[in-house]
Design an enzyme around this catalytic site. Structure first.
Site, PDB file in Angstrom:
ATOM      1  N   SER A 118       4.393  -6.150   2.375  1.00  0.00           N
ATOM      2  CA  SER A 118       3.047  -5.824   2.940  1.00  0.00           C
ATOM      3  C   SER A 118       1.957  -6.478   2.480  1.00  0.00           C
ATOM      4  O   SER A 118       2.060  -7.788   2.328  1.00  0.00           O
ATOM      5  CB  SER A 118       2.897  -4.312   3.074  1.00  0.00           C
ATOM      6  OG  SER A 118       1.915  -3.874   4.343  1.00  0.00           O
ATOM      7  N   GLN A 119       0.721  -5.877   1.884  1.00  0.00           N
ATOM      8  CA  GLN A 119      -0.298  -6.523   1.488  1.00  0.00           C
ATOM      9  C   GLN A 119       0.037  -7.260   0.399  1.00  0.00           C
ATOM     10  O   GLN A 119      -0.536  -8.263  -0.229  1.00  0.00           O
ATOM     11  CB  GLN A 119      -1.624  -5.429   1.130  1.00  0.00           C
ATOM     12  CG  GLN A 119      -1.145  -4.459   0.231  1.00  0.00           C
ATOM     13  CD  GLN A 119      -2.369  -3.480  -0.109  1.00  0.00           C
ATOM     14  OE1 GLN A 119      -3.115  -3.379   1.019  1.00  0.00           O
ATOM     15  NE2 GLN A 119      -2.140  -2.938  -1.167  1.00  0.00           N
ATOM     16  N   MET A 168       0.759  -1.329  -0.105  1.00  0.00           N
ATOM     17  CA  MET A 168      -0.155   0.145  -0.054  1.00  0.00           C
ATOM     18  C   MET A 168       0.829   1.222   0.118  1.00  0.00           C
ATOM     19  O   MET A 168       1.969   1.304   0.673  1.00  0.00           O
ATOM     20  CB  MET A 168      -0.885   0.006   1.149  1.00  0.00           C
ATOM     21  CG  MET A 168      -1.680   1.158   1.554  1.00  0.00           C
ATOM     22  SD  MET A 168      -2.449   0.913   2.989  1.00  0.00           S
ATOM     23  CE  MET A 168      -1.383   1.377   4.170  1.00  0.00           C
ATOM     24  N   ASP A 183       6.622  -3.493  14.488  1.00  0.00           N
ATOM     25  CA  ASP A 183       5.721  -2.761  13.588  1.00  0.00           C
ATOM     26  C   ASP A 183       4.824  -1.843  14.246  1.00  0.00           C
ATOM     27  O   ASP A 183       3.848  -2.130  14.996  1.00  0.00           O
ATOM     28  CB  ASP A 183       5.043  -4.147  13.050  1.00  0.00           C
ATOM     29  CG  ASP A 183       4.558  -3.641  11.561  1.00  0.00           C
ATOM     30  OD1 ASP A 183       3.794  -2.765  11.171  1.00  0.00           O
ATOM     31  OD2 ASP A 183       4.665  -4.543  10.588  1.00  0.00           O
ATOM     32  N   HIS A 210       7.271  -1.641  10.361  1.00  0.00           N
ATOM     33  CA  HIS A 210       7.116  -2.178   9.003  1.00  0.00           C
ATOM     34  C   HIS A 210       7.961  -1.722   7.779  1.00  0.00           C
ATOM     35  O   HIS A 210       8.137  -0.688   7.429  1.00  0.00           O
ATOM     36  CB  HIS A 210       5.525  -1.541   8.761  1.00  0.00           C
ATOM     37  CG  HIS A 210       4.676  -2.513   7.903  1.00  0.00           C
ATOM     38  ND1 HIS A 210       4.669  -3.646   8.076  1.00  0.00           N
ATOM     39  CD2 HIS A 210       4.455  -2.192   6.588  1.00  0.00           C
ATOM     40  CE1 HIS A 210       3.959  -4.306   7.044  1.00  0.00           C
ATOM     41  NE2 HIS A 210       3.659  -3.090   6.114  1.00  0.00           N
TER      42      HIS A 210
END
Length: 292
Positions: A100-101, A26, A218, A272
């Site tokens: 990530s995603q 993202m 995170d 993150h």
């Protein structure tokens, strides 16, 4: 992230390195020089120039950026499946790294689109059991992030939100598990939580290795344990249920993967996606150089 030149050991050990596919997270794109652009060069430099494809969703960088927020994951996975099938350099298989995603999107790709074959999947901070909280939003202004968080908290499972906001499709409310299973238009499906799709488990087990990387400090992914496929015990949002006690462990064939030593859990200090070049080279590049 900075990168150096390939060592002689790297070059000598990488005579036949599989191509690598990258999927951004993202607020990012395929090709920003300060993010995936530099990582692409880093991998090329340390794998004797192997083919690296950083996925661009849509026809340009703007659409690619917007895809991280507004193009449903099901559409993205279908698009990528067709794109990779047309890439002759991937015919014999490839390794993949999801950021990530992008981690759960690549897992969905492995489960739904087994050709060309994905060999090793490395998930960097992927939210495989979803999120229940979004305290920060990379690249978004504070007001936009606040609006996004409020939308997820109060309307994540409304049809129009599921269709129009990517993060809602992996919003996992442990206080309303039944609503999540029935209304989640992406995560509940790929995790075999609404009904069991045996093909998903079979295809996931075709991976040589599934590597899950968790960031110990995170501040974006809540809970951070989702990066290791763990989540809150249903009915509350404090206690984390160990992976081997969750339904997804068996329903998705993760138990078989674990028995076959295909699951690998790595952790790294930092926020993150805060990963150093040295850590990347030490822990991830060797996975890309393994014989296939």
């Amino acid at each position: 992230m900075t990168f150096g030149q390939a060592s002689q050991d790297d070059i000598e050990s990488s005579g036949n390195v599989l191509p690598v596919v990258l999927w951004h997270g993202m607020g990012d794109t395929c090709c920003f020089p300060f993010s995936l652009g530099s990582i692409k060069k880093l991998i090329e430099a340390h794998t004797n120039g192997t083919y690296v494809r950083s996925l661009e969703i849509g026809a340009n960088i703007v659409l690619d950026y917007e895809s991280g927020f507004f193009i449903h994951p099901n559409k993205q996975v279908d698009y990528v499946c067709k794109q990779l099938a047309q890439d002759e350099k991937l015919t014999d298989g490839y390794n993949a790294i999801g950021f990530s995603q992008g981690g759960q999107f690549l897992r969905a790709l492995a489960q739904r689109c087994p050709m060309p074959p994905m060999r090793t999947l490395i998930s960097l901070g992927g939210q495989h059991q979803g999120i229940f909280g979004l305290p920060k939003c990379p690249t978004l202004k504070a007001k936009s992030c606040e609006y996004l968080s409020e939308l997820l908290n109060y309307a994540a499972y409304e049809d129009w939100v599921q269709e129009g906001l990517v993060q809602s499709t992996y919003w996992h409310d442990p206080l309303h598990e039944n609503t999540y299973r029935l209304k989640s238009s992406f995560l509940a499906d790929i995790n075999n939580e609404l009904y069991i799709n045996e093909r998903y488990a079979e295809n996931l087990n075709k991976l040589k290795k599934l590597v899950l990387v968790k960031f110990l400090n995170d501040t974006i992914v809540q809970p951070k344990e989702s990066q290791w496929f763990e989540f809150y015990e249903p009915g509350q949002d404090q206690h984390i249920l160990p992976l081997n006690q969750s339904k997804v462990y068996k329903n998705l064939g993760l138990d078989l993967m674990n028995e076959r030593k295909k699951l690998q859990f790595l952790s790294v200090e930092g926020d993150h996606l805060a990963i150093s070049t040295s850590w990347f080279l030490k822990h991830l590049v060797p996975l890309l150089l393994e014989a296939h």
